[in-house]
Design a protein around this motif. Structure first.
Motif, PDB file in Angstrom:
ATOM      1  N   VAL A   1       1.553   9.364  -6.574  1.00  0.00           N
ATOM      2  CA  VAL A   1       2.305  10.901  -6.077  1.00  0.00           C
ATOM      3  C   VAL A   1       2.894  10.917  -6.749  1.00  0.00           C
ATOM      4  CG1 VAL A   1       3.003  11.830  -4.767  1.00  0.00           C
ATOM      5  CG2 VAL A   1       1.124  10.309  -3.357  1.00  0.00           C
TER       6      VAL A   1
ATOM      7  N   ILE B   1      -5.741   7.591  -3.796  1.00  0.00           N
ATOM      8  CA  ILE B   1      -4.819   7.880  -2.938  1.00  0.00           C
ATOM      9  C   ILE B   1      -5.749   8.033  -2.026  1.00  0.00           C
ATOM     10  CG2 ILE B   1      -4.079  10.268  -2.003  1.00  0.00           C
ATOM     11  CD1 ILE B   1      -2.755  11.311  -4.827  1.00  0.00           C
TER      12      ILE B   1
ATOM     13  N   LEU C   1      -4.208   2.198   5.026  1.00  0.00           N
ATOM     14  CA  LEU C   1      -3.281   2.552   5.557  1.00  0.00           C
ATOM     15  C   LEU C   1      -3.405   2.385   6.482  1.00  0.00           C
ATOM     16  CD1 LEU C   1      -0.488   3.884   2.751  1.00  0.00           C
ATOM     17  CD2 LEU C   1      -0.773   1.797   3.489  1.00  0.00           C
TER      18      LEU C   1
ATOM     19  N   GLY D   1       0.749  -0.951  -0.214  1.00  0.00           N
ATOM     20  CA  GLY D   1      -0.243  -0.081  -0.172  1.00  0.00           C
ATOM     21  C   GLY D   1       1.169   1.004  -0.339  1.00  0.00           C
ATOM     22  N   THR D   2       1.752   1.155   0.664  1.00  0.00           N
ATOM     23  CA  THR D   2       2.686   2.259   1.078  1.00  0.00           C
ATOM     24  C   THR D   2       3.644   2.636  -0.451  1.00  0.00           C
ATOM     25  OG1 THR D   2       2.797   2.174   3.203  1.00  0.00           O
ATOM     26  CG2 THR D   2       4.406   3.479   2.351  1.00  0.00           C
TER      27      THR D   2
ATOM     28  N   LEU E   1      -6.869   4.844  -0.852  1.00  0.00           N
ATOM     29  CA  LEU E   1      -5.058   3.861   0.317  1.00  0.00           C
ATOM     30  C   LEU E   1      -4.566   4.426   1.572  1.00  0.00           C
ATOM     31  CD1 LEU E   1      -1.846   3.313  -2.916  1.00  0.00           C
ATOM     32  CD2 LEU E   1      -3.688   1.489  -1.027  1.00  0.00           C
ATOM     33  N   ILE E   2      -4.549   6.024   1.498  1.00  0.00           N
ATOM     34  CA  ILE E   2      -5.235   6.073   3.022  1.00  0.00           C
ATOM     35  C   ILE E   2      -5.667   5.647   3.925  1.00  0.00           C
ATOM     36  CG2 ILE E   2      -4.765   8.981   4.373  1.00  0.00           C
ATOM     37  CD1 ILE E   2      -4.438  10.199   1.946  1.00  0.00           C
TER      38      ILE E   2
ATOM     39  N   LEU F   1       1.272   3.801  -3.079  1.00  0.00           N
ATOM     40  CA  LEU F   1       1.259   5.296  -2.489  1.00  0.00           C
ATOM     41  C   LEU F   1       2.085   5.745  -3.123  1.00  0.00           C
ATOM     42  CD1 LEU F   1      -0.877   7.496  -1.059  1.00  0.00           C
ATOM     43  CD2 LEU F   1      -0.148   7.428   0.217  1.00  0.00           C
TER      44      LEU F   1
ATOM     45  N   LEU G   1      -4.271  -2.253  -7.556  1.00  0.00           N
ATOM     46  CA  LEU G   1      -3.659  -0.946  -7.058  1.00  0.00           C
ATOM     47  C   LEU G   1      -2.508  -1.505  -8.968  1.00  0.00           C
ATOM     48  CD1 LEU G   1      -3.095  -0.753  -3.888  1.00  0.00           C
ATOM     49  CD2 LEU G   1      -4.029   0.722  -5.350  1.00  0.00           C
TER      50      LEU G   1
END
Length: 373
Positions: A185, A207, A214, A177-178, A210-211, A181, A234
């Protein structure tokens, strides 16, 4: 009055507001849907259990991909009416196919052949109907314009590689996930420079999805996993971004990133691609077994074996990949072959430092770490 406003609305003049609106809509949909998904998963016992292929203990809901899909779908269908509806609908079609395949795999288990077929169809849908493909490599190893079918096959390979790369690295808290992200971005920035508003809004929707995910993925009490549904979606979106960015850069010699787009994409996705190619080499060449068989050869497993926690491992990998992205932006005006060499050498050195240091000091490894992916 509304009709006149829409007819005179120019999305490129309001790209920042559309980005924020897309993030808000997606964030709202995802943050309200994830708790319901967790409750349904627990009540129906739709969980990922420890042991075998898992590096976690206990049982955890693994249907986070449902929330990711819903958030992106709602966002691009509401704002998409003002943008390039053709490509957004094709993207939604490809995502929907992967959504149902991933959901079946998360609940009942699906054969790799069927998942692979679905990935091919989703990628072909976009390649053939939008003609968005990688037509050259900006002169890397003197490879310029490729024949049509070579271009199509190579673009298909890129889609399959990236989709499965994110599926394979989804083994510890926050990693997939990170990294997704961070890549999203990065792509949103270059698409903003190109005024590609449809891709900027799509990136914003991911985005926003995902926030909240996470937050739950790192949580100890209400933990949730992406599952194959989320990791494939993703991977599909990021593969689309990679292909479209390279395509947009190659079609014009005046494009900002004409001389660096393939290297920037490699930097954005350095760890997932490095780990996937490394794993495939180890499993196929050294161990002579299926590339999808579970083992402890992933780089994130090696960090766990050194004694790092899930969060520490994710932080190390993400920070290292961020450094590589910064380096690549700084050298983007160099000759492209030198850019490639610099990135590969820098990445190899940075990701090897911890293991070399541990070997020099004679550190011991924790062989009790369990297997995942």
């Amino acid at each position: 009055m509304v009709k006149e406003l829409l007819e005179n609305f120019i999305p490129q003049d309001h790209i920042g507001w559309l980005f924020l609106l897309a993030v808000f809509i997606s964030f709202f949909v995802s943050s309200t849907s994830y708790p319901a998904i967790i409750n349904v998963a627990k009540s129906k016992n739709l969980m990922a259990f420890s042991g075998g292929r898992s590096s976690h203990s206990g049982s955890v809901p693994n249907l986070g991909g449902i929330g990711v899909f819903l958030s992106i779908a709602v966002t691009i269908t509401t704002i998409g009416a003002l943008l390039d509806t053709k490509i957004l609908l094709l993207i939604l079609g490809g995502m929907t196919l992967l959504f149902f395949l991933g959901l079946k795999d998360d609940i009942l288990i699906l054969s790799p052949r069927k998942k692979f077929t679905g990935q091919l169809l989703s990628a072909l849908l976009l390649i053939l109907f939008t003609d968005t493909r990688i037509v050259s490599l900006s002169g890397i190893f003197d490879i310029n314009i490729m024949p049509y079918w070579v271009s199509v096959l190579f673009t298909l390979f890129v889609y399959i590689l990236i989709i499965n790369a994110f599926n394979l690295i989804d083994g510890i808290d926050g990693l997939a996930g990170t990294l997704a992200l961070m890549a999203i971005v990065s792509f949103s920035y270059v698409f903003y420079r190109y005024k590609d508003i449809s891709m900027v809004v799509l990136a914003a929707s991911v985005i926003g999805a995902l926030i909240p995910f996470l937050y739950l993925n790192f949580s100890k009490r209400n933990k949730m996993f992406l599952g194959d549904t989320g990791s494939m979606i993703l991977g599909f979106v990021i593969a689309l971004f990679a292909v479209r960015f390279i395509n947009r850069s190659e079609l014009s010699h005046d494009a900002i990133y004409h001389n660096s787009s393939p290297i920037l994409v490699l930097a954005f996705l350095f760890f997932p691609l490095l780990d996937t190619l490394r794993i495939f080499f180890i499993r196929l060449v050294i161990h002579k077994k299926s590339p999808f068989a579970a083992d402890r050869n992933h780089l994130h497993h090696r960090f766990l074996i050194l004694g790092f926690s899930h969060r520490q491992t994710t932080a190390i990998i993400v920070i290292t990949n961020s450094i590589l992205i910064v380096i690549t932006f700084l050298i983007r005006n160099w000759d492209i072959n030198w850019q490639l060499v610099t990135l590969l050498v820098s990445g190899t050195i940075l990701y090897s430092l911890y293991f070399v240091f541990n070997w020099i000091r004679g550190g011991k490894e924790d062989k009790s770490v369990e297997v995942s992916n």
